[in-house]
Design a protein around this motif. Structure first.
Motif, PDB file in Angstrom:
ATOM      1  N   SER A 243       0.825  -1.205   0.000  1.00 40.35           N
ATOM      2  CA  SER A 243       0.000   0.000   0.000  1.00 40.35           C
ATOM      3  C   SER A 243       0.862   1.259   0.000  1.00 40.35           C
ATOM      4  O   SER A 243       0.560   2.229  -0.704  1.00 40.35           O
ATOM      5  CB  SER A 243      -0.926  -0.013   1.211  1.00 40.35           C
ATOM      6  N   ILE A 244       1.930   1.249   0.771  1.00 38.95           N
ATOM      7  CA  ILE A 244       2.844   2.387   0.813  1.00 38.95           C
ATOM      8  C   ILE A 244       3.537   2.548  -0.536  1.00 38.95           C
ATOM      9  O   ILE A 244       3.687   3.664  -1.042  1.00 38.95           O
ATOM     10  CB  ILE A 244       3.862   2.213   1.953  1.00 38.95           C
ATOM     11  N   CYS A 245       3.931   1.441  -1.147  1.00 39.65           N
ATOM     12  CA  CYS A 245       4.561   1.508  -2.476  1.00 39.65           C
ATOM     13  C   CYS A 245       3.607   2.085  -3.505  1.00 39.65           C
ATOM     14  O   CYS A 245       4.027   2.846  -4.381  1.00 39.65           O
ATOM     15  CB  CYS A 245       5.013   0.121  -2.915  1.00 39.65           C
ATOM     16  N   GLU A 246       2.328   1.733  -3.423  1.00 38.09           N
ATOM     17  CA  GLU A 246       1.344   2.276  -4.358  1.00 38.09           C
ATOM     18  C   GLU A 246       1.296   3.795  -4.288  1.00 38.09           C
ATOM     19  O   GLU A 246       1.121   4.466  -5.292  1.00 38.09           O
ATOM     20  CB  GLU A 246      -0.049   1.734  -4.051  1.00 38.09           C
ATOM     21  N   GLN A 247       1.455   4.353  -3.100  1.00 40.92           N
ATOM     22  CA  GLN A 247       1.351   5.789  -2.912  1.00 40.92           C
ATOM     23  C   GLN A 247       2.607   6.536  -3.336  1.00 40.92           C
ATOM     24  O   GLN A 247       2.517   7.683  -3.789  1.00 40.92           O
ATOM     25  CB  GLN A 247       1.056   6.117  -1.451  1.00 40.92           C
ATOM     26  N   PHE A 248       3.770   5.944  -3.208  1.00 39.94           N
ATOM     27  CA  PHE A 248       5.018   6.671  -3.405  1.00 39.94           C
ATOM     28  C   PHE A 248       5.745   6.375  -4.707  1.00 39.94           C
ATOM     29  O   PHE A 248       6.594   7.161  -5.122  1.00 39.94           O
ATOM     30  CB  PHE A 248       5.977   6.412  -2.242  1.00 39.94           C
ATOM     31  N   VAL A 249       5.462   5.268  -5.357  1.00 40.83           N
ATOM     32  CA  VAL A 249       6.241   4.885  -6.534  1.00 40.83           C
ATOM     33  C   VAL A 249       5.994   5.834  -7.704  1.00 40.83           C
ATOM     34  O   VAL A 249       6.940   6.257  -8.370  1.00 40.83           O
ATOM     35  CB  VAL A 249       5.956   3.419  -6.923  1.00 40.83           C
ATOM     36  N   PHE A 250       4.748   6.180  -7.981  1.00 41.85           N
ATOM     37  CA  PHE A 250       4.467   7.029  -9.143  1.00 41.85           C
ATOM     38  C   PHE A 250       5.083   8.423  -9.017  1.00 41.85           C
ATOM     39  O   PHE A 250       5.744   8.882  -9.958  1.00 41.85           O
ATOM     40  CB  PHE A 250       2.965   7.115  -9.399  1.00 41.85           C
ATOM     41  N   PRO A 251       4.937   9.133  -7.881  1.00 44.46           N
ATOM     42  CA  PRO A 251       5.616  10.439  -7.781  1.00 44.46           C
ATOM     43  C   PRO A 251       7.143  10.328  -7.861  1.00 44.46           C
ATOM     44  O   PRO A 251       7.799  11.173  -8.477  1.00 44.46           O
ATOM     45  CB  PRO A 251       5.188  10.978  -6.416  1.00 44.46           C
ATOM     46  N   LEU A 252       7.710   9.278  -7.273  1.00 40.37           N
ATOM     47  CA  LEU A 252       9.156   9.072  -7.383  1.00 40.37           C
ATOM     48  C   LEU A 252       9.571   8.802  -8.826  1.00 40.37           C
ATOM     49  O   LEU A 252      10.624   9.259  -9.277  1.00 40.37           O
ATOM     50  CB  LEU A 252       9.601   7.911  -6.494  1.00 40.37           C
ATOM     51  N   LEU A 253       8.742   8.057  -9.539  1.00 39.29           N
ATOM     52  CA  LEU A 253       9.015   7.772 -10.940  1.00 39.29           C
ATOM     53  C   LEU A 253       9.020   9.050 -11.771  1.00 39.29           C
ATOM     54  O   LEU A 253       9.924   9.263 -12.586  1.00 39.29           O
ATOM     55  CB  LEU A 253       7.983   6.787 -11.490  1.00 39.29           C
ATOM     56  N   ILE A 254       8.066   9.923 -11.554  1.00 38.91           N
ATOM     57  CA  ILE A 254       8.011  11.183 -12.297  1.00 38.91           C
ATOM     58  C   ILE A 254       9.227  12.052 -11.966  1.00 38.91           C
ATOM     59  O   ILE A 254       9.884  12.598 -12.864  1.00 38.91           O
ATOM     60  CB  ILE A 254       6.701  11.937 -11.982  1.00 38.91           C
ATOM     61  N   PHE A 255       9.536  12.181 -10.679  1.00 34.53           N
ATOM     62  CA  PHE A 255      10.687  12.978 -10.266  1.00 34.53           C
ATOM     63  C   PHE A 255      11.978  12.422 -10.867  1.00 34.53           C
ATOM     64  O   PHE A 255      12.809  13.169 -11.395  1.00 34.53           O
ATOM     65  CB  PHE A 255      10.785  13.009  -8.741  1.00 34.53           C
ATOM     66  N   GLN A 256      12.149  11.111 -10.797  1.00 27.60           N
ATOM     67  CA  GLN A 256      13.376  10.492 -11.297  1.00 27.60           C
ATOM     68  C   GLN A 256      13.463  10.600 -12.812  1.00 27.60           C
ATOM     69  O   GLN A 256      14.560  10.762 -13.366  1.00 27.60           O
ATOM     70  CB  GLN A 256      13.441   9.028 -10.856  1.00 27.60           C
ATOM     71  N   ALA A 257      12.345  10.528 -13.501  1.00 29.82           N
ATOM     72  CA  ALA A 257      12.366  10.668 -14.963  1.00 29.82           C
ATOM     73  C   ALA A 257      12.801  12.077 -15.364  1.00 29.82           C
ATOM     74  O   ALA A 257      13.596  12.240 -16.298  1.00 29.82           O
ATOM     75  CB  ALA A 257      10.984  10.352 -15.527  1.00 29.82           C
ATOM     76  N   ILE A 258      12.303  13.085 -14.662  1.00 26.18           N
ATOM     77  CA  ILE A 258      12.719  14.461 -14.949  1.00 26.18           C
ATOM     78  C   ILE A 258      14.204  14.636 -14.656  1.00 26.18           C
ATOM     79  O   ILE A 258      14.949  15.231 -15.440  1.00 26.18           O
ATOM     80  CB  ILE A 258      11.871  15.462 -14.146  1.00 26.18           C
ATOM     81  N   ARG A 259      14.640  14.079 -13.541  1.00 22.93           N
ATOM     82  CA  ARG A 259      16.055  14.182 -13.187  1.00 22.93           C
ATOM     83  C   ARG A 259      16.941  13.452 -14.202  1.00 22.93           C
ATOM     84  O   ARG A 259      18.012  13.926 -14.566  1.00 22.93           O
ATOM     85  CB  ARG A 259      16.268  13.591 -11.795  1.00 22.93           C
ATOM     86  N   THR A 260      16.467  12.323 -14.695  1.00 23.40           N
ATOM     87  CA  THR A 260      17.226  11.569 -15.690  1.00 23.40           C
ATOM     88  C   THR A 260      17.329  12.336 -16.999  1.00 23.40           C
ATOM     89  O   THR A 260      18.352  12.271 -17.688  1.00 23.40           O
ATOM     90  CB  THR A 260      16.582  10.192 -15.926  1.00 23.40           C
TER      91      THR A 260
END
Length: 65
Positions: free
Chosen positions: A21-38
């Motif tokens: 449940s915690i992964c469901e909440q945090f993975v998508f925003p982290l993915l967006i942030f990391q994609a921009i950083r990449t």
């Protein structure tokens, strides 16, 4: 006709369900942030991290995990 064997979230222990449940909440925003950083500062580690987060997000979305 066979019954589809999908993901049963109640098959796991309580703390594993909470972790999912915690992964469901945090993975998508982290993915967006990391994609921009990449896109701004591409390194091998950043690309690997984006791929890992994408795989986790898709596994949660399609209920493989």
């Amino acid at each position: 006709m066979k019954r589809r064997r999908g993901f049963d979230k109640y098959r796991f222990q309580y703390h594993l369900r909470q972790f999912r449940s915690i992964c469901e909440q945090f993975v998508f925003p982290l993915l967006i942030f990391q994609a921009i950083r990449t896109l701004l500062f591409p390194t091998a580690f950043d690309i690997a991290l984006v791929v890992l987060l994408l795989v986790i997000h898709l596994a949660i979305y399609y209920e493989f995990w």
